[in-house]
Design a protein around this motif. Structure first.
Motif, mmCIF file in Angstrom:
data_model
loop_
_atom_site.group_PDB
_atom_site.id
_atom_site.type_symbol
_atom_site.label_atom_id
_atom_site.label_comp_id
_atom_site.label_asym_id
_atom_site.label_seq_id
_atom_site.Cartn_x
_atom_site.Cartn_y
_atom_site.Cartn_z
ATOM 1 N N ILE A 148 0.844 -1.205 0.000
ATOM 2 C CA ILE A 148 0.000 0.000 0.000
ATOM 3 C C ILE A 148 0.877 1.252 0.000
ATOM 4 C CG2 ILE A 148 -1.641 1.352 1.379
ATOM 5 C CD1 ILE A 148 -2.810 -1.382 2.314
ATOM 6 N N ALA A 149 1.945 1.237 0.798
ATOM 7 C CA ALA A 149 2.853 2.384 0.849
ATOM 8 C C ALA A 149 3.478 2.643 -0.517
ATOM 9 C CB ALA A 149 3.943 2.147 1.890
ATOM 10 N N GLY A 150 3.842 1.573 -1.215
ATOM 11 C CA GLY A 150 4.415 1.710 -2.545
ATOM 12 C C GLY A 150 3.426 2.283 -3.546
ATOM 13 N N ILE A 151 2.183 1.819 -3.477
ATOM 14 C CA ILE A 151 1.139 2.353 -4.356
ATOM 15 C C ILE A 151 0.932 3.833 -4.084
ATOM 16 C CG2 ILE A 151 -1.324 2.258 -4.945
ATOM 17 C CD1 ILE A 151 -1.275 -0.720 -4.224
ATOM 18 N N GLU A 152 0.839 4.183 -2.792
ATOM 19 C CA GLU A 152 0.557 5.569 -2.408
ATOM 20 C C GLU A 152 1.663 6.518 -2.823
ATOM 21 O OE1 GLU A 152 0.190 9.216 -0.137
ATOM 22 O OE2 GLU A 152 1.841 7.769 0.015
ATOM 23 N N GLU A 153 2.911 6.038 -2.768
ATOM 24 C CA GLU A 153 4.038 6.888 -3.140
ATOM 25 C C GLU A 153 3.915 7.378 -4.589
ATOM 26 O OE1 GLU A 153 8.909 6.596 -3.355
ATOM 27 O OE2 GLU A 153 7.820 5.389 -1.874
ATOM 28 N N VAL A 154 3.426 6.490 -5.458
ATOM 29 C CA VAL A 154 3.263 6.855 -6.871
ATOM 30 C C VAL A 154 1.977 7.648 -7.098
ATOM 31 C CG1 VAL A 154 2.977 5.961 -9.224
ATOM 32 C CG2 VAL A 154 4.599 4.874 -7.658
ATOM 33 N N THR A 155 0.870 7.183 -6.507
ATOM 34 C CA THR A 155 -0.414 7.845 -6.757
ATOM 35 C C THR A 155 -0.440 9.268 -6.197
ATOM 36 O OG1 THR A 155 -1.346 6.805 -4.752
ATOM 37 C CG2 THR A 155 -1.726 5.687 -6.855
ATOM 38 N N TYR A 156 0.251 9.497 -5.084
ATOM 39 C CA TYR A 156 0.297 10.843 -4.505
ATOM 40 C C TYR A 156 0.895 11.831 -5.497
ATOM 41 C CZ TYR A 156 1.585 14.733 -1.463
ATOM 42 O OH TYR A 156 1.737 15.978 -0.913
ATOM 43 N N GLN A 157 1.966 11.403 -6.158
ATOM 44 C CA GLN A 157 2.616 12.274 -7.138
ATOM 45 C C GLN A 157 1.701 12.597 -8.313
ATOM 46 O OE1 GLN A 157 5.593 13.644 -6.597
ATOM 47 N NE2 GLN A 157 5.785 12.544 -4.650
ATOM 48 N N LYS A 158 0.727 11.727 -8.561
ATOM 49 C CA LYS A 158 -0.197 11.908 -9.688
ATOM 50 C C LYS A 158 -1.484 12.615 -9.264
ATOM 51 C CE LYS A 158 2.082 9.505 -12.921
ATOM 52 N NZ LYS A 158 2.438 10.020 -14.253
ATOM 53 N N GLY A 159 -1.587 12.976 -7.984
ATOM 54 C CA GLY A 159 -2.792 13.650 -7.513
ATOM 55 C C GLY A 159 -3.965 12.730 -7.264
ATOM 56 N N TYR A 160 -3.690 11.425 -7.106
ATOM 57 C CA TYR A 160 -4.746 10.445 -6.840
ATOM 58 C C TYR A 160 -4.799 10.122 -5.351
ATOM 59 C CZ TYR A 160 -5.954 9.075 -11.639
ATOM 60 O OH TYR A 160 -6.429 9.048 -12.924
ATOM 61 N N ASN A 161 -5.965 9.706 -4.877
ATOM 62 C CA ASN A 161 -6.154 9.263 -3.502
ATOM 63 C C ASN A 161 -6.358 7.751 -3.471
ATOM 64 O OD1 ASN A 161 -6.222 11.961 -2.362
ATOM 65 N ND2 ASN A 161 -8.223 12.164 -3.340
ATOM 66 N N LEU A 162 -6.145 7.169 -2.297
ATOM 67 C CA LEU A 162 -6.398 5.735 -2.106
ATOM 68 C C LEU A 162 -7.531 5.533 -1.113
ATOM 69 C CD1 LEU A 162 -2.873 4.044 -1.748
ATOM 70 C CD2 LEU A 162 -4.235 4.373 -3.807
ATOM 71 N N VAL A 163 -8.358 4.527 -1.376
ATOM 72 C CA VAL A 163 -9.339 4.043 -0.401
ATOM 73 C C VAL A 163 -8.933 2.601 -0.096
ATOM 74 C CG1 VAL A 163 -11.734 3.441 0.058
ATOM 75 C CG2 VAL A 163 -11.201 5.502 -1.243
ATOM 76 N N ILE A 164 -8.612 2.325 1.174
ATOM 77 C CA ILE A 164 -8.106 1.006 1.568
ATOM 78 C C ILE A 164 -9.211 0.201 2.236
ATOM 79 C CG2 ILE A 164 -6.260 -0.213 2.749
ATOM 80 C CD1 ILE A 164 -5.306 1.921 0.748
ATOM 81 N N CYS A 165 -9.403 -1.024 1.773
ATOM 82 C CA CYS A 165 -10.390 -1.934 2.373
ATOM 83 C C CYS A 165 -9.686 -3.218 2.807
ATOM 84 C CB CYS A 165 -11.482 -2.285 1.371
ATOM 85 S SG CYS A 165 -12.431 -0.882 0.759
ATOM 86 N N GLN A 166 -10.198 -3.832 3.862
ATOM 87 C CA GLN A 166 -9.631 -5.070 4.397
ATOM 88 C C GLN A 166 -10.684 -6.176 4.364
ATOM 89 O OE1 GLN A 166 -6.978 -5.911 8.228
ATOM 90 N NE2 GLN A 166 -9.035 -5.329 8.822
ATOM 91 N N SER A 167 -10.358 -7.276 3.692
ATOM 92 C CA SER A 167 -11.309 -8.390 3.625
ATOM 93 C C SER A 167 -11.260 -9.248 4.882
ATOM 94 C CB SER A 167 -11.020 -9.273 2.402
ATOM 95 O OG SER A 167 -9.782 -9.957 2.561
ATOM 96 N N ASN A 168 -10.164 -9.140 5.631
ATOM 97 C CA ASN A 168 -9.980 -9.947 6.847
ATOM 98 C C ASN A 168 -10.094 -11.437 6.540
ATOM 99 O OD1 ASN A 168 -9.298 -9.945 9.563
ATOM 100 N ND2 ASN A 168 -11.423 -10.122 10.226
ATOM 101 N N GLU A 169 -9.598 -11.818 5.350
ATOM 102 C CA GLU A 169 -9.586 -13.209 4.873
ATOM 103 C C GLU A 169 -10.997 -13.780 4.687
ATOM 104 O OE1 GLU A 169 -7.015 -14.195 3.689
ATOM 105 O OE2 GLU A 169 -5.235 -13.775 4.878
#
Length: 345
Positions: free
Chosen positions: A83-104
């Motif tokens: 998630i941190a890796g995704i956010e590092e790139v998306t932040y630079q592009k002006g995108y936001n993340l919504v994180i969901c957890q399936s809890n298996e």
């Protein structure tokens, strides 16, 4: 003090005796609005401290600069780093993340997917739950025209972009290392075989044994030992055998390996002299246990960046590829004290 009411386009329209649609067009830089009217509206908006609702604006335009990410567990170092890796790139592009957890949970995973579809996200990134049943909800994502990127744990037969680890080769490397250290009876703690990564890791274990002419012993393979508690329970069963293993490869996770280490410690077994232990995922705690745990680094931050770049480079590209790309990342065996019986390795 009461919260001040948020200024809307209707407040601006009322003050200027204009239609709300005219205000909306001016704020969107529509060419059908005269320059004089646009300036009047923008000045009034500033005066009233108007803040544009970017989500509503994006929805009206049919897009939303938000990427939804669904992972089995947020509190595992591997998924947190992805998630941190995704956010590092998306932040630079002006995108936001919504994180969901399936809890298996597959049922919870379906709810996560529906929530993200209803939020009109630009893309959904998912690593499926351990009790994944079918891909209907993933098909629904595609039916809504939302790009889908699967990573790590994937529905293999679903034609989508995928970012994967070479789990089979990583397991071959791990078991070969144990063999080179002189271990003779190497047990496997495996995860649910309906999930691609656990199936691949078992295949690597079997391939390594075959490569080194080691017998495949069913009593040394424990099913669904993919949590610390299940890893500990399986270890107790393995060590109670008439001929117990002298090494255990916890292919499911480092948490399972931690369960192995705790049981070995309670039983007074010397690690690595009497029992070698290898985990998977390079969780942070593996460096500070006593002894430190040999594991496999999946380059999780790099994987997250690869996922995000795949979206921006391929999915947003004007030149669409009809064959979704599959990217493979090779993990690395991290050798630590829990398997170094031969110090010259």
């Amino acid at each position: 003090m009461k919260n001040q009411k948020r200024t809307t386009i209707y407040d601006i329209a009322k003050k200027l005796n204009l239609n709300a649609s005219s205000v909306s067009r001016a704020l969107s830089n529509n060419s059908n609005v005269s320059e004089a009217t646009r300036k009047l509206i923008l000045d009034t908006a500033k005066e009233l401290n108007y803040k544009q609702n970017s989500l509503a604006s994006n929805l009206r335009k049919g897009h939303n600069q938000t990427i939804g990410v669904i992972v089995p567990r947020i509190n595992q170092n591997y998924f947190a780093d992805v998630i941190a890796g995704i956010e590092e790139v998306t932040y630079q592009k002006g995108y936001n993340l919504v994180i969901c957890q399936s809890n298996e949970s597959s049922a919870r995973e379906v709810k996560c997917v529906n929530t993200l579809i209803n939020q009109h996200v630009s893309c959904i990134v998912i690593s499926i739950s351990a009790d994944f049943e079918d891909d209907k909800h993933l098909q629904t994502i595609k039916e809504h025209g939302i790009p889908l990127i699967q990573f790590d744990r994937v529905a293999e037969h679903l034609d989508t972009f995928k970012v994967l680890n070479d789990n089979e080769q990583a397991s071959i490397d791990a078991v070969s290392h144990l063999i080179e250290q002189g271990y003779k009876r190497i047990a496997l703690l495996e995860g649910p075989q309906n999930v691609n990564i656990f199936k691949q890791r078992k295949a690597g274990y079997l391939a390594a044994l075959k490569k080194h002419n080691y017998p495949i012993l069913p009593e040394l393979i424990k099913e669904n030992a993919w949590t610390k508690e299940l890893g500990a329970e399986s270890t107790k069963e393995l060590l109670s055998l008439a001929e117990p293993p002298d090494a255990i490869f916890a292919s499911t996770s480092d948490f399972s390996a931690l369960g192995v280490l705790e049981v070995a410690t309670r039983m007074g077994l010397k690690v690595p002299e009497e029992l070698g232990i290898c985990g998977y995922s390079n969780e942070a705690f593996t460096e500070i246990t006593s002894p430190s745990i040999t594991t496999i680094d999946q380059y999780s931050v790099s994987m997250g960046k690869t996922i995000a770049n795949l979206y921006f480079q391929e999915i947003e590209s004007s030149e669409k590829d009809n064959n979704p790309k599959i990217v493979s990342i090779k993990p690395k065996l991290i050798i630590r004290s829990s398997t170094l019986r031969n110090k010259t390795d």
